[in-house]
Write an enzyme that holds these catalytic residues in place. Sequence first.
Site, PDB file in Angstrom:
ATOM      1  N   GLY A  18       0.855  -1.184   0.000  1.00 50.57           N
ATOM      2  CA  GLY A  18       0.000   0.000   0.000  1.00 50.57           C
ATOM      3  C   GLY A  18       0.888   1.229   0.000  1.00 50.57           C
ATOM      4  N   HIS A  73       8.290  -7.576  -3.140  1.00 46.12           N
ATOM      5  CA  HIS A  73       7.050  -8.030  -3.772  1.00 46.12           C
ATOM      6  C   HIS A  73       7.241  -9.392  -4.446  1.00 46.12           C
ATOM      7  CE1 HIS A  73       4.581  -4.423  -3.225  1.00 46.12           C
ATOM      8  NE2 HIS A  73       5.745  -3.793  -3.247  1.00 46.12           N
ATOM      9  N   LYS A  89      -4.716 -11.889 -19.074  1.00 49.64           N
ATOM     10  CA  LYS A  89      -4.913 -12.438 -20.417  1.00 49.64           C
ATOM     11  C   LYS A  89      -4.787 -13.959 -20.478  1.00 49.64           C
ATOM     12  CE  LYS A  89      -5.553 -11.215 -24.740  1.00 49.64           C
ATOM     13  NZ  LYS A  89      -6.450 -10.114 -25.158  1.00 49.64           N
ATOM     14  N   GLU A 119       5.071 -11.194  -5.730  1.00 51.10           N
ATOM     15  CA  GLU A 119       4.083 -11.424  -6.794  1.00 51.10           C
ATOM     16  C   GLU A 119       4.537 -10.924  -8.166  1.00 51.10           C
ATOM     17  OE1 GLU A 119       4.001  -9.291  -4.377  1.00 51.10           O
ATOM     18  OE2 GLU A 119       2.919  -7.447  -4.852  1.00 51.10           O
ATOM     19  N   ASP A 121     -10.851 -11.624 -25.865  1.00 48.55           N
ATOM     20  CA  ASP A 121     -11.594 -11.168 -24.689  1.00 48.55           C
ATOM     21  C   ASP A 121     -13.104 -11.162 -24.919  1.00 48.55           C
ATOM     22  OD1 ASP A 121      -9.053 -10.813 -23.804  1.00 48.55           O
ATOM     23  OD2 ASP A 121      -9.047  -8.638 -24.063  1.00 48.55           O
ATOM     24  N   CYS A 140       5.327  -6.062   1.852  1.00 48.38           N
ATOM     25  CA  CYS A 140       5.674  -4.637   1.829  1.00 48.38           C
ATOM     26  C   CYS A 140       4.902  -3.871   2.916  1.00 48.38           C
ATOM     27  CB  CYS A 140       5.428  -4.069   0.430  1.00 48.38           C
ATOM     28  SG  CYS A 140       6.356  -2.565   0.163  1.00 48.38           S
ATOM     29  N   TYR A 141       3.952  -3.017   2.559  1.00 49.57           N
ATOM     30  CA  TYR A 141       3.192  -2.323   3.606  1.00 49.57           C
ATOM     31  C   TYR A 141       2.569  -3.335   4.555  1.00 49.57           C
ATOM     32  CZ  TYR A 141      -0.251   0.603   5.950  1.00 49.57           C
ATOM     33  OH  TYR A 141      -0.985   1.251   6.905  1.00 49.57           O
TER      34      TYR A 141
END
Length: 513
Positions: A55, A172, A369, A174, A230, A82-83
């Site tokens: 954040g 991070h 995607k 991710e 999509d 992180c945050y």
Amino acid sequence: MGRQIVIVLDFGGQYNQLIARRVRECGVYCEVRPYTTPLAELRALNPIGIIFTGGPNSVYLDGAPHVGQEIFTWGVPILGICYGCQLMAHALGGRVTAAQDDSAREYGKTVTYFDRTCRLFRNLPDRGITWMSHGDYMEKVPEGFQLAARSDACPNVAIADEARGFYGVQFHPEVNHTEHGTDMIRAFLYEVCGAAGDWTMGDYKRAAVSALREKVGDGKVLLALSGGVDSSVAAALLAEAVGEQLTCVFVDHGLMRKNEGDEVEAAFAKWAMNFVRVNAEERFLIKLAGVDEPERKRKIIGEEFIRVFEDEAKKVGAVDFLAQGTIYPDVIESGAGDAAVIKSHHNVGGLPDFVDFKEIVEPLRLLFKDEVRQLGRELGLPEYLVARQPFPGPGLAIRVIGDVTKDKLDMLREADAIFREEMAKSGEQQRLSQFFAALTNMRSVGVMGDGRTYDYAVVLRAVTTDDFMTADWARIPYELLDRVGVRIVNEVKGINRVLYDITSKPPATVELE
Ligand code: XMP
């Protein structure tokens, strides 16, 4: 009983959906909830673990997002990122401060040393690159926690309380830039939370179908189908959910590649829904006649598309929902501000103003995607549709340089089909992001048989890229280029020269117009 769930508790970080996506990738179901969600509501979900996201705030500032202490006593494992890490440290009696000097602030790729006795890092190498983005620093680690990773600038890059199953990382895991990041998340899910890996895209499909049924009720849904991945997957999902309440309008503007219109139509034959294919080629060609300026073409096509769609929508009558195939990266990008317009990419984003409806449904809004492609497969869409490369909304009109005519489009369609066929046979296409043929407005002299020709030159373009913001031209084998060149000149009347584009983006763009 019921499926296992992990909660991603959102503190306003940029990568929250990416965390959710990683969890799904590990075969575990998860939901993103705002940090303000009452604890009782979180408990009712009975999660096997919670991930605190990053954040933009500093935990020691007034008004920074916080959580109640009870979340730490309820016995659920927590991974703070992180945050989220700083928040946990702060809440459990540690001390977080602004980094005093620049050396303790870390942004970007950082060499990190892992303590491999920690469950998060057990199966990893003892060092790796992690992606940091923090200006705050954990000065004092809370009681019960051990240091689990460090960098050259910072002694406490990760903390762990193995007994309670609490972990915090300053970096991070991710993002792709963090080596083995997904392995760390997997270790948290499987080693710490005891995940069974019981979630699949099939589950996602079933949940999405029932959520759509609930939302739509007995209402009518309208969707503009372009034939791209999509909108096709959104259409298939809605068809599965609400069948005949759905009308898909497929505007065939005559600017598609060879056989594409028929392929799209065939792919949807198995669903009982209203599939309207509008053959609007003539309408588009009349509007495009004599126009050679790329942006003007885009504008004309975008506007005409809306007109055609509008005409069809009127026939359907009042609808309750307008469906769109918006995917998560579109959601992020639409907030990206006002970068200079290099090309006005047209898609169906402008429709809502023109069509009478009550609400928008965007069933793919949280998917990336590759997840959309996976969902498409799950729904039984054919591979040629789900694996499709990006194809510009204005279609071949921006791949015919200069004015667009039916003859030129037909020539280009043939040349492009040969290129695609040879690429598929060679296996090269797997490593390429996009490739196509474009027809130049240059005519040149050639000799065929005993005669002189004065015909068009076609350009072959093939690129590799991660994000289409920059792209490199692809080094495809000469033999392949040779085969394609020979075939095009022999098989496509009106083309006597084949060129290969060796410019990257920048300075060029992917498309020629
Ligand atoms: P450029 O040519 O801008 O292409 O480097 C980057 C990516 O965008 C696609 N593209 C478009 N897509 N409408 C679209 O929907 C457009 O007008 C358009 N122009 C380019 C291009 O195919 C590539 O994938």
